[in-house]
Design a protein around this motif. Sequence first.
Motif, PDB file in Angstrom:
ATOM      1  N   GLY A  10      33.106  38.709  52.535  1.00  0.00           N
ATOM      2  CA  GLY A  10      34.146  39.645  52.155  1.00  0.00           C
ATOM      3  C   GLY A  10      34.158  39.908  50.673  1.00  0.00           C
ATOM      4  N   LEU A  11      35.211  40.573  50.244  1.00  0.00           N
ATOM      5  CA  LEU A  11      35.415  40.896  48.829  1.00  0.00           C
ATOM      6  C   LEU A  11      36.382  39.883  48.234  1.00  0.00           C
ATOM      7  N   VAL A  12      35.995  39.296  47.130  1.00  0.00           N
ATOM      8  CA  VAL A  12      36.832  38.276  46.498  1.00  0.00           C
ATOM      9  C   VAL A  12      36.761  38.449  44.994  1.00  0.00           C
ATOM     10  N   GLN A  13      37.825  38.091  44.319  1.00  0.00           N
ATOM     11  CA  GLN A  13      37.859  38.180  42.866  1.00  0.00           C
ATOM     12  C   GLN A  13      37.104  37.014  42.235  1.00  0.00           C
ATOM     13  N   PRO A  14      36.609  37.192  41.030  1.00  0.00           N
ATOM     14  CA  PRO A  14      35.965  36.075  40.329  1.00  0.00           C
ATOM     15  C   PRO A  14      36.883  34.864  40.275  1.00  0.00           C
ATOM     16  N   GLY A  15      36.288  33.707  40.511  1.00  0.00           N
ATOM     17  CA  GLY A  15      37.057  32.480  40.553  1.00  0.00           C
ATOM     18  C   GLY A  15      37.594  32.136  41.928  1.00  0.00           C
ATOM     19  N   GLY A  16      37.476  33.066  42.855  1.00  0.00           N
ATOM     20  CA  GLY A  16      37.982  32.839  44.199  1.00  0.00           C
ATOM     21  C   GLY A  16      37.049  32.016  45.056  1.00  0.00           C
ATOM     22  N   SER A  17      37.441  31.863  46.319  1.00  0.00           N
ATOM     23  CA  SER A  17      36.685  31.031  47.259  1.00  0.00           C
ATOM     24  C   SER A  17      36.492  31.754  48.584  1.00  0.00           C
ATOM     25  N   THR A 114      30.950  39.920  48.183  1.00  0.00           N
ATOM     26  CA  THR A 114      31.071  40.729  46.971  1.00  0.00           C
ATOM     27  C   THR A 114      32.130  40.111  46.074  1.00  0.00           C
ATOM     28  N   VAL A 115      31.742  39.821  44.850  1.00  0.00           N
ATOM     29  CA  VAL A 115      32.652  39.225  43.882  1.00  0.00           C
ATOM     30  C   VAL A 115      32.921  40.249  42.794  1.00  0.00           C
ATOM     31  N   SER A 116      34.145  40.724  42.772  1.00  0.00           N
ATOM     32  CA  SER A 116      34.490  41.786  41.830  1.00  0.00           C
ATOM     33  C   SER A 116      35.995  41.807  41.591  1.00  0.00           C
ATOM     34  N   SER A 117      36.362  42.160  40.373  1.00  0.00           N
ATOM     35  CA  SER A 117      37.786  42.300  40.073  1.00  0.00           C
ATOM     36  C   SER A 117      38.232  43.742  40.290  1.00  0.00           C
TER      37      SER A 117
END
Length: 117
Positions: A10-17, A114-117
């Motif tokens: 999935g899509l997650v923000q930087p620092g997420g898990s 996907t890692v994106s803010s």
Amino acid sequence: QVQLVESGGGLVQPGGSLRLSCAASGSIFSIGAMGWYRQAPGEERELVASITRGHITNYADSVKGRFTISREIAKNTVYLQINSLKPEDTAVYYCNAEHATTLVNYWGQGTQVTVSS
């Protein structure tokens, strides 16, 4: 034959898990080591982590300390816990299973992370 089905991307923000799962079916008794690979756009597929039937693990240097691979033999499932995600972790993550004797590799269809803010 072995079939592998991944889930959990999935899509997650930087620092997420995230926690990825891979369920195996078919000739599961033939499976030896299992692992996770990833492929970013324009890049080659690379090994992220692997685990043997005896739960011996191996990690790429880039993910050590952030990713944890685990395996439930009884559920024919392998997991990848991904913490402290970075934008450079963005890729399609593929589950892999290796036949214990022939060393034939089986692949899942992949799950996008996907890692994106």
